[in-house]
Every structure is written in C-alpha cells, then in structure tokens.
Design a protein around this motif. Sequence first.
Motif, short mmCIF file in Angstrom:
data_model
loop_
_atom_site.label_atom_id
_atom_site.label_comp_id
_atom_site.label_asym_id
_atom_site.label_seq_id
_atom_site.Cartn_x
_atom_site.Cartn_y
_atom_site.Cartn_z
N ALA A 1 0.72 -1.24 -0.08
CA ALA A 1 0.08 0.09 0.16
C ALA A 1 0.91 1.34 0.10
O ALA A 1 0.57 2.31 -0.71
N VAL A 2 1.96 1.24 0.92
CA VAL A 2 2.75 2.62 1.04
C VAL A 2 3.48 2.63 -0.37
O VAL A 2 3.50 3.71 -1.03
N VAL A 3 3.92 1.48 -0.99
CA VAL A 3 4.55 1.80 -2.31
C VAL A 3 3.50 2.33 -3.51
O VAL A 3 3.89 3.18 -4.15
N ALA A 4 2.24 1.64 -3.35
CA ALA A 4 1.48 2.06 -4.21
C ALA A 4 0.97 3.72 -4.22
O ALA A 4 1.11 4.34 -5.13
N ARG A 5 0.84 3.99 -3.01
CA ARG A 5 0.60 5.49 -2.65
C ARG A 5 1.84 6.51 -3.12
O ARG A 5 1.46 7.37 -3.79
N THR A 6 3.05 5.80 -2.92
CA THR A 6 4.21 6.62 -3.45
C THR A 6 4.32 6.83 -4.76
O THR A 6 4.38 7.76 -5.25
N LEU A 7 3.99 5.79 -5.33
CA LEU A 7 4.12 5.69 -6.90
C LEU A 7 3.06 6.62 -7.62
O LEU A 7 3.29 7.11 -8.73
N ARG B 1 14.22 7.93 -2.75
CA ARG B 1 14.60 8.08 -1.57
C ARG B 1 13.05 8.07 -0.74
O ARG B 1 13.14 7.60 0.61
N ALA B 2 12.02 8.34 -1.32
CA ALA B 2 10.81 8.16 -0.65
C ALA B 2 10.33 6.73 -0.56
O ALA B 2 9.78 6.38 0.86
N LEU B 3 10.80 5.79 -1.24
CA LEU B 3 10.37 4.30 -1.04
C LEU B 3 11.44 3.71 0.30
O LEU B 3 10.97 3.09 0.94
N VAL B 4 12.39 4.06 -0.09
CA VAL B 4 13.68 3.82 0.93
C VAL B 4 13.14 4.33 2.18
O VAL B 4 13.03 3.26 3.29
N ARG B 5 12.85 5.38 2.47
CA ARG B 5 12.43 5.99 3.71
C ARG B 5 11.06 5.25 3.99
O ARG B 5 10.97 4.96 5.46
#
Lengths: 164, 164, 164, 164
Positions: A41-47, A60-64
């Motif tokens: 979910a976090v990844v999807a939102r970031t994408l 960077r956002a994904l790593v964080r």
Amino acid sequence: MTTKRVAERAGVSVGSLYQYFPTREAMLVAVAERHLTEMKAVVARTLESAPTMTLDELTRALVRAAIEAHATDPALHRRLMEEVPRVGRLAMLDDTRTELHALLVAFLATRDDLPHDHLALVVFMAITAVDALAHAAVVDRAEALRDPAFETKLADAVLRLLRG
Amino acid sequence: MTTKRVAERAGVSVGSLYQYFPTREAMLVAVAERHLTEMKAVVARTLESAPTMTLDELTRALVRAAIEAHATDPALHRRLMEEVPRVGRLAMLDDTRTELHALLVAFLATRDDLPHDHLALVVFMAITAVDALAHAAVVDRAEALRDPAFETKLADAVLRLLRG
Amino acid sequence: MTTKRVAERAGVSVGSLYQYFPTREAMLVAVAERHLTEMKAVVARTLESAPTMTLDELTRALVRAAIEAHATDPALHRRLMEEVPRVGRLAMLDDTRTELHALLVAFLATRDDLPHDHLALVVFMAITAVDALAHAAVVDRAEALRDPAFETKLADAVLRLLRG
Amino acid sequence: MTTKRVAERAGVSVGSLYQYFPTREAMLVAVAERHLTEMKAVVARTLESAPTMTLDELTRALVRAAIEAHATDPALHRRLMEEVPRVGRLAMLDDTRTELHALLVAFLATRDDLPHDHLALVVFMAITAVDALAHAAVVDRAEALRDPAFETKLADAVLRLLRG
DNA sequence: TATGAATGAGGATTCATTCAT
DNA sequence: TATGAATGAATCCTCATTCAT
C-alpha cells in the motif's frame, strides 16, 4: 511464540484463536501478510505521486517508507523473521511478495529515466537489499537508523542499481 | 532439524552427536561459525592480493567470493538462516562477525581511492546487502546466480556505497 | 515411576499431569506431603483427647495411628521411600516434618508425667524409630503387623525413650 | 551415581568397571554388601567378648558400633540408602541381613538375662530402629551424634525391647 | 460462540552397556 | 587386558490442536 501466549496477549482463549486461524502457522502468516500488504500500500501510494518526482526523489521516498515500516515494531519484526522462514515458501506470502515486485517493475517500465533491461532482476535486488538493511538496522544497529547517512547511502546504492 | 534427523544424516547415533556437541544449539552454532570463519578466510585472502587491484576489481572479487560461499551448499544455508536467528545473539558468532567487519574497515582505511568517513556504517551496509542478496538468490532465484548481470550490478551498487 | 506410567495409572495423559504438577519431582513431593500432613492431623487429633489419657495410653494410640497410616497403602509407601530421598532436602517437606516434631515437643512439654530435658532429641528419636519400624514391617514383615506384640513392644520402647 | 563418574573416581575406565561388575546394580550391591559384612563382623567380634558383659554393656557396645559404622562415611551412606532400595529385594543383600539377624537371635537365645519369646521379632525391631536412627542422625542431625544422650537413650530403648 | 482442560506425538537429552582397537 | 567412543532405549517435558461444556 506459543499459542497459549498469543491467546493471553490477545486477551482471548486458545480456542477462540482457532476460530479465526486454522493453525499456528496461519497466525504467523497473517502477521507477515499484513506487513507485506502495508508495504504494498505504501509503495502504491508513493508511486501515485511519482509522476511529479525525479527518480532520486522517488527512490528516497520508497527507501524511507521501507525503513519506517520496519521501525514501527522492531520486536515484531525480529520475531517474524525468526519464525516465518520455517513456515516455508507459503503461497499466500509469495503471492503478495510477487505483487509488490510486479507493481514496481510495471511502474519503472513506464519511466524513461532509467534503462529497462534487467528490470525484474534489479527490482528483486533492490527489494531484497532494502528489506535486509532496514531489518538489520532495526535489529542490531539502532544508531544507524538515526544517522541520516544511512538512508542517503542506501538510496544512492539503490539508484545505482536502477540506473545500471 | 531434529537431533535424531541430524544423527541419521550424519550416519551416527544421537548419543555420538552429544559426545561432540553439548546441545542441539551448539551444533547449529558450529555450522554457522564454520561458515563465517570461511568467509573471513576468503576475505583475508582476497585482501592480501589487493594492493595490485583497483577498488573495482577488489569489490568484484569479494562479491564473487561471497556468492560462491553461499552457493556451495544452498540447502545448508537455507536451514542455517532459518534456525540460527532463534539461537539468539550468541557471543562467539557475533565475535566472528565483528572480526570480519573490522578486517574490512581496517583495510579500506588504508586505501586512498575512497572516502574514509562513515566507513563503519558503509561496511556494515555492504556486508548485510551482499549477504542478503547472495542468500536470497541461492534460496529463491537460482537463475539470478547464473546471470552475470547479478554479480556486476551487485558489485556496482557496493562500489557506489564505498565511493560515497 | 515414569511420568508415562503415572499418567496411565491415573487414567489421564502425561500432558494433564503437567497441568497439575510442574515437574515429576513435584508429584512425588505432593504424595509425600499428603502423607506427612495426614500424620500431623492424626497426631493432632490424638493429642486433643490426650488430657484424659495416661502417657501409656497416649503413646500406644500414637504408635497405632502411625502403623495404620503406613499400612493403608503399602505399595505406595515402599515407592515413596525409594524415590523421595532422591528428591533431596525439600523445603516444604522439611517444614511439615518440623511442624509435626514441634507439635509433639510442645505437647509433651505440658505434661508433668515425663522429664522435659532432651525433649527435642527424644521426640526426634521416637518419630524416626516409629516411622522406620512401621515402614519396615509393612514392607518386609507383614506378619509383624498382625502380631499384637509388635505394637506393644514398640510402644514400650517409645515410652522408655520418653520417660528417660 | 553414573558409571562414568564411578570409573573416574576409581581411576579406571568404564570398560574396566564392567570387567569386575556385570551391571551398575552389582556395583551398588557390592558396596552395600561390604557395609553389611562389616557390621556382621563387628557384631560377631562384640559377641565374642560378650560372656564377660552384662546385657547393658553388650547393648551399649553394639549400639555404639552401629553408630560408628554409619558415621565413618556419611555421604556414602546417604547415597546408599537413596539408591539401594531401587535395587529391590536382592537375594545377596537379604542373605547377609538374614545372617546378621540370625547371629544375634542365636546369641541372645543363649543368655538367660532376657526372655526368649518373640526373640526374632525383637531383634528385627532392634536392628531396624538402631539402623534408622544411626542413619537419620548422620544424615540430618549431626549434633545428635555428638550428644552422649543420643547413644544412652538409644541403648536404653533397645534394652527395654530386649527385656520385654 | 467462547473456554481451557485434556491429549499425546514429538523432541532434546542422558546414561548403562558393548566392543573394536 | 584396558580403553572410551558409539549406541539407542528410555525418560522428562512441551505445546499445537481438539472438543465437551
């Protein structure tokens, strides 16, 4: 992690636990599953907000996000990693893992700021490395988590992986 | 890994097992210990021929050695990673791990083809990532092991970590 | 006495046994404890009706009670004596033994038909002797139990001990 | 008492132990046997000088001998009592015990300073009581051993048993 | 539906005994 | 003859799972 202890902690009886989960293993899988789903979910939102980001910012956002997901409940994570492997290559877990992988591959394939060959391999490597490092940092390098260099360097290395 | 199964596989009786190892845990630790010691030896050997190598060559040599060490006995490795965490933070194991870490940090500190700040952090990250990737590849990406891109990309990412 | 055999005999499973007793030793102690507690109760009850008795009558009553307590379940007793010593000096058991001893010493101290010096020693000797004889008779002199002379002579000897 | 420990203490190998004793049990029995044989010898020797003694003197001498025999090696005794019962009613032991009993009965039957009825019973009672008391004193009443009243009172009680 | 006592297979460990050297 | 490594049956204890209440 005995079923009795789980029941106590959950404030219910063992019997009740077995009303919701067919086996002890299923309980473990459910927790791991939840973690992976959250990550997805976090990844999807970031994408979703990615189009406006450079590859640097995105990485960077994904790593964080990954680090934060691990830091939320370190003890849980440690336990999970100790127990889940024994669960074996369980279909459901692998499915979620595969979905996460596919999500990232599909997305990166749409970007033209990185090469598209070896994408599957590279994403596998990135996920594995980030997960392992976030886990290791949480479990036995608490100070690394507080060091901003940790995140920066990890993001840099991942970028290098992506850019080929 | 039950003591009975270990004994069978080893072609001896349970009793004999206990002549050499005080507990089941000790057997596990002995295997893990051996692996780590081997890794340390490989790293030390590689570092000896390092003066004549560029950082690129060196990194690649170390990465290759790590992958080979994991590929030697995949089944053993999978089992080890499943069981050893439960063994907990065992002094002897941690010591060997620390020695390996120190060995690399000390060596890299003598090179002037890379920055020396954050060296401890960077080595920790490199070891963790290489170990996790070699393990993951062995355990569920056999095809990655055969792909030369795997090694190249891993070495590249590690180099990026080292060069800052 | 294996836990399995105990469970079988008790008509329950080993698991259930461990729901009530934390260890095998605890089971042994529980039985020994029960016996000692019963003895204490019998002695206490006998002492209550003591004021109206001569020292002769009292001694005889106590000796008879001890013999009966041992004869109730000879097999149990034999086993108990075989196993309990290995249990070691267990606090709870010693406490009950000490209470029984104290009960008798305190009572005898109120009587003026016997000397009060060496009372602790004498009571220790009497308890030990009566216990050993009742046990030995039960275990390998069944005929002695039926011979009224056994009880009479034992009571006489104890009286001699008490009267100094 | 494991065979390994016995071998170590004896300064030989387990294998050698089994050259002298067919089983572990046999080793235990041998020690018990030795103690009983010693006791028998002491009793026999005492009885030899008996014609010149009063029953009082004789009883006291025997009681003292018994106590001394127990005090020689308290630890051994404690162990013996813990282990030997498990050995069961072993013929050889019973034989020696029976011989000791017979020796005393036969001797007392020649004296005319005590009644001869119930002699077997009385001797059984005396042996049992003296043994139990000497053992109990050694094991958990060290102070009683040093108190001359212990020996005196025990001898008195035994005399009472003999005199009827 | 919730409970938790009962079950018993399974696992680690010990130790008397054997036997090749 | 002496040794002690090897054996494996036996034992204590745990804990996932079931099911009567």
